[in-house]
Design a protein around this motif. Structure first.
Motif, PDB file in Angstrom:
ATOM      1  N   ASN A   2     -14.717   6.137   3.584  1.00 45.26           N
ATOM      2  CA  ASN A   2     -13.382   5.585   3.791  1.00 45.26           C
ATOM      3  C   ASN A   2     -12.469   5.900   2.619  1.00 45.26           C
ATOM      4  O   ASN A   2     -12.888   5.852   1.455  1.00 45.26           O
ATOM      5  CB  ASN A   2     -13.445   4.066   3.967  1.00 45.26           C
ATOM      6  CG  ASN A   2     -14.079   3.659   5.271  1.00 45.26           C
ATOM      7  OD1 ASN A   2     -14.142   4.463   6.197  1.00 45.26           O
ATOM      8  ND2 ASN A   2     -14.547   2.434   5.348  1.00 45.26           N
ATOM      9  N   GLU A   3     -11.233   6.188   2.950  1.00 38.78           N
ATOM     10  CA  GLU A   3     -10.202   6.404   1.927  1.00 38.78           C
ATOM     11  C   GLU A   3      -9.916   5.063   1.247  1.00 38.78           C
ATOM     12  O   GLU A   3      -9.802   4.037   1.917  1.00 38.78           O
ATOM     13  CB  GLU A   3      -8.936   6.942   2.606  1.00 38.78           C
ATOM     14  CG  GLU A   3      -7.837   7.330   1.654  1.00 38.78           C
ATOM     15  CD  GLU A   3      -8.154   8.548   0.800  1.00 38.78           C
ATOM     16  OE1 GLU A   3      -7.577   8.657  -0.290  1.00 38.78           O
ATOM     17  OE2 GLU A   3      -8.996   9.380   1.213  1.00 38.78           O
ATOM     18  N   PRO A   4      -9.799   5.023  -0.093  1.00 41.14           N
ATOM     19  CA  PRO A   4      -9.505   3.747  -0.767  1.00 41.14           C
ATOM     20  C   PRO A   4      -8.135   3.215  -0.338  1.00 41.14           C
ATOM     21  O   PRO A   4      -7.213   3.979  -0.096  1.00 41.14           O
ATOM     22  CB  PRO A   4      -9.497   4.093  -2.253  1.00 41.14           C
ATOM     23  CG  PRO A   4      -9.711   5.550  -2.373  1.00 41.14           C
ATOM     24  CD  PRO A   4      -9.924   6.130  -1.021  1.00 41.14           C
ATOM     25  N   ARG A   5      -8.038   1.903  -0.237  1.00 39.23           N
ATOM     26  CA  ARG A   5      -6.746   1.257   0.028  1.00 39.23           C
ATOM     27  C   ARG A   5      -6.094   0.981  -1.315  1.00 39.23           C
ATOM     28  O   ARG A   5      -6.381  -0.015  -1.968  1.00 39.23           O
ATOM     29  CB  ARG A   5      -6.960  -0.077   0.763  1.00 39.23           C
ATOM     30  CG  ARG A   5      -7.083   0.049   2.242  1.00 39.23           C
ATOM     31  CD  ARG A   5      -7.182  -1.328   2.920  1.00 39.23           C
ATOM     32  NE  ARG A   5      -5.976  -2.118   2.707  1.00 39.23           N
ATOM     33  CZ  ARG A   5      -5.967  -3.436   2.509  1.00 39.23           C
ATOM     34  NH1 ARG A   5      -7.087  -4.121   2.488  1.00 39.23           N
ATOM     35  NH2 ARG A   5      -4.839  -4.079   2.347  1.00 39.23           N
ATOM     36  N   TRP A   6      -5.213   1.864  -1.737  1.00 38.27           N
ATOM     37  CA  TRP A   6      -4.545   1.702  -3.025  1.00 38.27           C
ATOM     38  C   TRP A   6      -3.582   0.526  -2.960  1.00 38.27           C
ATOM     39  O   TRP A   6      -3.112   0.148  -1.892  1.00 38.27           O
ATOM     40  CB  TRP A   6      -3.805   2.987  -3.406  1.00 38.27           C
ATOM     41  CG  TRP A   6      -4.731   4.156  -3.518  1.00 38.27           C
ATOM     42  CD1 TRP A   6      -4.804   5.218  -2.677  1.00 38.27           C
ATOM     43  CD2 TRP A   6      -5.745   4.360  -4.502  1.00 38.27           C
ATOM     44  NE1 TRP A   6      -5.800   6.077  -3.069  1.00 38.27           N
ATOM     45  CE2 TRP A   6      -6.392   5.581  -4.193  1.00 38.27           C
ATOM     46  CE3 TRP A   6      -6.183   3.645  -5.615  1.00 38.27           C
ATOM     47  CZ2 TRP A   6      -7.432   6.091  -4.953  1.00 38.27           C
ATOM     48  CZ3 TRP A   6      -7.226   4.173  -6.370  1.00 38.27           C
ATOM     49  CH2 TRP A   6      -7.833   5.374  -6.037  1.00 38.27           C
ATOM     50  N   LEU A   7      -3.296  -0.042  -4.097  1.00 35.48           N
ATOM     51  CA  LEU A   7      -2.375  -1.172  -4.159  1.00 35.48           C
ATOM     52  C   LEU A   7      -0.936  -0.683  -4.015  1.00 35.48           C
ATOM     53  O   LEU A   7      -0.551   0.298  -4.647  1.00 35.48           O
ATOM     54  CB  LEU A   7      -2.530  -1.919  -5.488  1.00 35.48           C
ATOM     55  CG  LEU A   7      -3.921  -2.488  -5.788  1.00 35.48           C
ATOM     56  CD1 LEU A   7      -3.917  -3.199  -7.132  1.00 35.48           C
ATOM     57  CD2 LEU A   7      -4.395  -3.415  -4.690  1.00 35.48           C
ATOM     58  N   ASP A   8      -0.164  -1.403  -3.195  1.00 35.88           N
ATOM     59  CA  ASP A   8       1.256  -1.069  -3.107  1.00 35.88           C
ATOM     60  C   ASP A   8       1.970  -1.711  -4.299  1.00 35.88           C
ATOM     61  O   ASP A   8       1.347  -2.351  -5.155  1.00 35.88           O
ATOM     62  CB  ASP A   8       1.855  -1.487  -1.753  1.00 35.88           C
ATOM     63  CG  ASP A   8       1.878  -2.990  -1.513  1.00 35.88           C
ATOM     64  OD1 ASP A   8       1.907  -3.785  -2.486  1.00 35.88           O
ATOM     65  OD2 ASP A   8       1.885  -3.384  -0.328  1.00 35.88           O
ATOM     66  N   GLU A  11       1.508  -5.564  -4.563  1.00 36.84           N
ATOM     67  CA  GLU A  11       0.110  -5.879  -4.898  1.00 36.84           C
ATOM     68  C   GLU A  11      -0.199  -5.536  -6.352  1.00 36.84           C
ATOM     69  O   GLU A  11      -0.861  -6.307  -7.054  1.00 36.84           O
ATOM     70  CB  GLU A  11      -0.829  -5.127  -3.954  1.00 36.84           C
ATOM     71  CG  GLU A  11      -0.738  -5.615  -2.516  1.00 36.84           C
ATOM     72  CD  GLU A  11      -1.385  -4.677  -1.516  1.00 36.84           C
ATOM     73  OE1 GLU A  11      -1.767  -5.156  -0.433  1.00 36.84           O
ATOM     74  OE2 GLU A  11      -1.510  -3.453  -1.806  1.00 36.84           O
TER      75      GLU A  11
END
Length: 152
Positions: A2-8, A11
């Protein structure tokens, strides 16, 4: 994978704000306790927890759980307090491996003397910086984080 969910941006701002505020508050409170009472923050918290229970004593394992610390870290801090006569240790009569930490009168007196300055520092560095609505949001948000981590 899975691609990491980077912080917006929001966040990341929340995360960085949490880190900076946490470190700065902890550093300020550590210094205040050292200057005013000759205690580390963990040592102060040990005295607080012991003073909050009937008889002023807890098993070391329960105290470590309450403080969210390792048994070895707690053993070191209790040893420092014991050398100053603020806490004493005693063996558990029903479990050869069990040890109790007990608050002494000297420890109770030091806690009474240190608490007003510590509460003033907590107010100055965190509580009085926020309005009631912000405090409610902070309490709810950090409470939720704590509850989830306790369950994990």
């Amino acid at each position: 994978m899975n691609e990491p969910r980077w912080l917006d941006e929001l966040e990341m701002a929340a995360w960085q704000g949490f880190l900076e505020a946490g470190h700065r508050v902890a550093r300020r409170l550590e210094q205040q306790l050292k200057d005013d009472a000759g205690l580390s923050h963990p040592q102060y918290e040990i005295l607080v927890h012991l003073s909050s229970v009937p008889g002023g004593e807890l098993r070391m394992t329960e105290l470590a759980d309450r403080l969210i610390t390792s048994k070895s870290g707690l053993t070191y801090q209790v040893g420092q307090l014991e050398r100053r006569g603020l806490v004493r240790r005693r063996a558990c009569p029903t479990d050869v491996r069990g040890v109790f930490a007990a608050l002494t009168e000297e420890g109770r007196a030091l806690l009474r003397a240190a608490a007003p300055g510590h509460v003033a520092a907590v107010r100055e560095t965190l509580v009085d910086v926020l309005d009631r609505d912000q405090l409610a949001v902070l309490a709810e948000a950090l409470g939720e984080v704590g509850r989830r981590l306790r369950r994990a």
